[in-house]
Design a protein around this motif. Structure first.
Motif, PDB file in Angstrom:
ATOM      1  N   LEU A 167      -5.676  -8.624  12.198  1.00 12.59           N
ATOM      2  CA  LEU A 167      -6.981  -9.266  12.336  1.00 12.59           C
ATOM      3  C   LEU A 167      -7.228 -10.303  11.242  1.00 12.59           C
ATOM      4  O   LEU A 167      -7.765 -11.379  11.503  1.00 12.59           O
ATOM      5  CB  LEU A 167      -8.088  -8.212  12.285  1.00 12.59           C
ATOM      6  N   SER A 168      -6.847  -9.950  10.024  1.00 11.34           N
ATOM      7  CA  SER A 168      -7.123 -10.843   8.892  1.00 11.34           C
ATOM      8  C   SER A 168      -6.056 -11.908   8.719  1.00 11.34           C
ATOM      9  O   SER A 168      -6.246 -12.863   7.968  1.00 11.34           O
ATOM     10  CB  SER A 168      -7.234 -10.028   7.601  1.00 11.34           C
ATOM     11  N   GLU A 169      -4.907 -11.717   9.414  1.00 16.61           N
ATOM     12  CA  GLU A 169      -3.766 -12.633   9.280  1.00 16.61           C
ATOM     13  C   GLU A 169      -3.281 -12.692   7.835  1.00 16.61           C
ATOM     14  O   GLU A 169      -2.797 -13.714   7.365  1.00 16.61           O
ATOM     15  CB  GLU A 169      -4.109 -14.029   9.806  1.00 16.61           C
ATOM     16  N   GLU A 170      -3.438 -11.582   7.140  1.00 16.38           N
ATOM     17  CA  GLU A 170      -2.950 -11.439   5.770  1.00 16.38           C
ATOM     18  C   GLU A 170      -2.272 -10.077   5.640  1.00 16.38           C
ATOM     19  O   GLU A 170      -2.677  -9.120   6.291  1.00 16.38           O
ATOM     20  CB  GLU A 170      -4.105 -11.523   4.759  1.00 16.38           C
ATOM     21  N   PRO A 171      -1.235  -9.993   4.798  1.00 13.79           N
ATOM     22  CA  PRO A 171      -0.568  -8.699   4.620  1.00 13.79           C
ATOM     23  C   PRO A 171      -1.413  -7.755   3.771  1.00 13.79           C
ATOM     24  O   PRO A 171      -1.559  -7.948   2.565  1.00 13.79           O
ATOM     25  CB  PRO A 171       0.737  -9.073   3.900  1.00 13.79           C
ATOM     26  N   LEU A 172      -2.005  -6.751   4.408  1.00 15.13           N
ATOM     27  CA  LEU A 172      -2.820  -5.777   3.695  1.00 15.13           C
ATOM     28  C   LEU A 172      -2.000  -4.520   3.415  1.00 15.13           C
ATOM     29  O   LEU A 172      -0.917  -4.332   3.974  1.00 15.13           O
ATOM     30  CB  LEU A 172      -4.060  -5.425   4.514  1.00 15.13           C
ATOM     31  N   THR A 173      -2.517  -3.661   2.554  1.00 15.33           N
ATOM     32  CA  THR A 173      -1.867  -2.391   2.235  1.00 15.33           C
ATOM     33  C   THR A 173      -2.908  -1.280   2.304  1.00 15.33           C
ATOM     34  O   THR A 173      -4.102  -1.532   2.487  1.00 15.33           O
ATOM     35  CB  THR A 173      -1.256  -2.415   0.822  1.00 15.33           C
ATOM     36  N   SER A 174      -2.451  -0.053   2.121  1.00 17.68           N
ATOM     37  CA  SER A 174      -3.380   1.075   2.139  1.00 17.68           C
ATOM     38  C   SER A 174      -4.354   1.019   0.967  1.00 17.68           C
ATOM     39  O   SER A 174      -5.399   1.672   0.996  1.00 17.68           O
ATOM     40  CB  SER A 174      -2.613   2.404   2.116  1.00 17.68           C
ATOM     41  N   ALA A 175      -4.031   0.225  -0.056  1.00 26.06           N
ATOM     42  CA  ALA A 175      -4.961   0.058  -1.181  1.00 26.06           C
ATOM     43  C   ALA A 175      -6.259  -0.601  -0.719  1.00 26.06           C
ATOM     44  O   ALA A 175      -7.324  -0.341  -1.282  1.00 26.06           O
ATOM     45  CB  ALA A 175      -4.311  -0.770  -2.288  1.00 26.06           C
ATOM     46  N   HIS A 176      -6.177  -1.458   0.307  1.00 29.80           N
ATOM     47  CA  HIS A 176      -7.387  -2.079   0.845  1.00 29.80           C
ATOM     48  C   HIS A 176      -8.259  -1.019   1.532  1.00 29.80           C
ATOM     49  O   HIS A 176      -9.490  -1.075   1.458  1.00 29.80           O
ATOM     50  CB  HIS A 176      -7.029  -3.190   1.836  1.00 29.80           C
ATOM     51  N   LEU A 177      -7.630  -0.056   2.190  1.00 32.83           N
ATOM     52  CA  LEU A 177      -8.387   1.054   2.769  1.00 32.83           C
ATOM     53  C   LEU A 177      -8.991   1.909   1.656  1.00 32.83           C
ATOM     54  O   LEU A 177     -10.109   2.408   1.792  1.00 32.83           O
ATOM     55  CB  LEU A 177      -7.478   1.918   3.638  1.00 32.83           C
ATOM     56  N   ALA A 197      -9.461  11.761  -5.968  1.00 29.31           N
ATOM     57  CA  ALA A 197      -8.066  12.174  -5.754  1.00 29.31           C
ATOM     58  C   ALA A 197      -7.584  11.773  -4.367  1.00 29.31           C
ATOM     59  O   ALA A 197      -6.447  11.312  -4.196  1.00 29.31           O
ATOM     60  CB  ALA A 197      -7.942  13.684  -5.950  1.00 29.31           C
ATOM     61  N   ILE A 198      -8.452  11.935  -3.366  1.00 25.54           N
ATOM     62  CA  ILE A 198      -8.083  11.576  -1.994  1.00 25.54           C
ATOM     63  C   ILE A 198      -7.910  10.070  -1.866  1.00 25.54           C
ATOM     64  O   ILE A 198      -6.964   9.587  -1.230  1.00 25.54           O
ATOM     65  CB  ILE A 198      -9.150  12.100  -1.007  1.00 25.54           C
ATOM     66  N   VAL A 199      -8.823   9.316  -2.461  1.00 28.36           N
ATOM     67  CA  VAL A 199      -8.690   7.851  -2.460  1.00 28.36           C
ATOM     68  C   VAL A 199      -7.404   7.457  -3.176  1.00 28.36           C
ATOM     69  O   VAL A 199      -6.703   6.520  -2.769  1.00 28.36           O
ATOM     70  CB  VAL A 199      -9.919   7.200  -3.135  1.00 28.36           C
ATOM     71  N   GLY A 200      -7.061   8.196  -4.235  1.00 29.60           N
ATOM     72  CA  GLY A 200      -5.823   7.922  -4.957  1.00 29.60           C
ATOM     73  C   GLY A 200      -4.590   8.080  -4.090  1.00 29.60           C
ATOM     74  O   GLY A 200      -3.595   7.370  -4.278  1.00 29.60           O
ATOM     75  N   VAL A 201      -4.646   8.993  -3.116  1.00 29.77           N
ATOM     76  CA  VAL A 201      -3.513   9.169  -2.205  1.00 29.77           C
ATOM     77  C   VAL A 201      -3.253   7.873  -1.435  1.00 29.77           C
ATOM     78  O   VAL A 201      -2.101   7.497  -1.188  1.00 29.77           O
ATOM     79  CB  VAL A 201      -3.776  10.349  -1.237  1.00 29.77           C
ATOM     80  N   LEU A 202      -4.322   7.175  -1.063  1.00 29.38           N
ATOM     81  CA  LEU A 202      -4.173   5.886  -0.372  1.00 29.38           C
ATOM     82  C   LEU A 202      -3.529   4.850  -1.286  1.00 29.38           C
ATOM     83  O   LEU A 202      -2.960   3.868  -0.818  1.00 29.38           O
ATOM     84  CB  LEU A 202      -5.534   5.381   0.110  1.00 29.38           C
ATOM     85  N   ARG A 203      -3.654   5.062  -2.591  1.00 27.73           N
ATOM     86  CA  ARG A 203      -3.008   4.163  -3.560  1.00 27.73           C
ATOM     87  C   ARG A 203      -1.639   4.692  -3.969  1.00 27.73           C
ATOM     88  O   ARG A 203      -1.083   4.296  -4.987  1.00 27.73           O
ATOM     89  CB  ARG A 203      -3.901   3.995  -4.788  1.00 27.73           C
ATOM     90  N   HIS A 204      -1.125   5.638  -3.166  1.00 25.90           N
ATOM     91  CA  HIS A 204       0.196   6.237  -3.383  1.00 25.90           C
ATOM     92  C   HIS A 204       0.263   7.047  -4.674  1.00 25.90           C
ATOM     93  O   HIS A 204       1.306   7.091  -5.334  1.00 25.90           O
ATOM     94  CB  HIS A 204       1.288   5.154  -3.353  1.00 25.90           C
ATOM     95  N   ASN A 205      -0.852   7.686  -5.028  1.00 25.46           N
ATOM     96  CA  ASN A 205      -0.883   8.596  -6.164  1.00 25.46           C
ATOM     97  C   ASN A 205      -1.154  10.007  -5.634  1.00 25.46           C
ATOM     98  O   ASN A 205      -2.300  10.335  -5.335  1.00 25.46           O
ATOM     99  CB  ASN A 205      -1.988   8.202  -7.152  1.00 25.46           C
ATOM    100  N   PRO A 206      -0.125  10.838  -5.483  1.00 32.96           N
ATOM    101  CA  PRO A 206      -0.335  12.178  -4.923  1.00 32.96           C
ATOM    102  C   PRO A 206      -1.327  12.988  -5.742  1.00 32.96           C
ATOM    103  O   PRO A 206      -1.383  12.881  -6.966  1.00 32.96           O
ATOM    104  CB  PRO A 206       1.067  12.807  -5.004  1.00 32.96           C
ATOM    105  N   ALA A 207      -2.136  13.767  -5.057  1.00 33.26           N
ATOM    106  CA  ALA A 207      -3.106  14.634  -5.731  1.00 33.26           C
ATOM    107  C   ALA A 207      -2.425  15.943  -6.098  1.00 33.26           C
ATOM    108  O   ALA A 207      -1.802  16.593  -5.258  1.00 33.26           O
ATOM    109  CB  ALA A 207      -4.291  14.893  -4.810  1.00 33.26           C
TER     110      ALA A 207
END
Length: 221
Positions: free
Chosen positions: A27-37, A84-94
């Motif tokens: 949709l944004s025509e840009e490469p997004l990552t789970s960090a944006h979520l 901690a849960i948001v951190g999982v989206l940033r690839h930081n396991p809880a």
């Protein structure tokens, strides 16, 4: 004896984290990552759900247990849990500090639950099994669709841009100190654009003309 939440959920109603990222990227025509979520979840604009098929759960406010057969919403009540849960989206396991340190879940009826394990399956205190991993986090497709206008609305982006531009224009007008002299909008736009490299002459004139129209309409009423 455990009870089931219901029939297996309809998969088209849900998106994995990667599917959501791919969808928003398209949709944004840009490469997004789970960090944006993660940014959205951090502001509590996006609900996250935990889906680990077969996981046992227990009710907090009533007797009974059940088996996870559909995603359940992760509650945002506990700030440390949610971070901690948001951190999982940033690839930081809880990694919880002690047993039973698990985030709250909520079903469609508002019942609060936590995951539980049989004694022979009990993970270690610092095991990530007490929390969802990235693959176990899912999003409701409808939630994401409701966010799309807010995230990608050209009109809203234009409004925000105009507001920022207007603040810069007002500041520059104050610096000009016109002392009540009358000048055309084109002359003012030219002067403003010369004084600031961040201001575009045409954009300045557009804002000034809009302000002039609004003033005229107010005087007419």
């Amino acid at each position: 004896m455990g009870t089931a939440i219901g029939k297996h959920f309809h998969r088209k109603q849900w998106l994995s984290v990667q599917q959501a990222v791919n969808h928003l990227s398209a949709l944004s025509e840009e490469p997004l990552t789970s960090a944006h979520l993660a940014d959205l979840a951090e502001e509590k604009l996006l609900d996250l759900y935990w889906y680990r098929p077969g996981q046992k759960l227990m009710f907090l406010d009533q007797i009974g247990s059940l088996e996870l057969v559909e995603p359940l919403r992760l509650c945002t009540d506990n700030q440390s849990d949610w971070r901690a849960i948001v951190g999982v989206l940033r690839h930081n396991p809880a990694l919880p500090a002690y047993e039973q340190d698990t985030p709250l879940l909520e079903d469609a009826q508002g019942n609060r639950l936590r995951i539980t394990f049989d004694h022979h399956q009990l993970p270690e205190p610092y095991s990530s099994r007490w929390y969802p991993n990235l693959a176990e986090l899912v999003l409701k497709r409808s939630d994401l669709e409701q966010l799309e206008p807010r995230l990608f609305s050209p009109q809203e982006a234009s409004i925000n841009l105009e507001r920022d531009l207007l603040l810069d224009v007002i500041w520059q007008l104050e610096q000009l100190a016109l002392d009540g002299e009358e000048h055309s909008t084109s002359w003012l736009a030219e002067q403003l654009a010369r004084r600031s490299t961040s201001l575009d002459r045409n954009a300045c004139e557009r804002v000034l003309l809009a302000a002039e129209r609004e003033r005229t309409q107010r005087q007419a009423h």
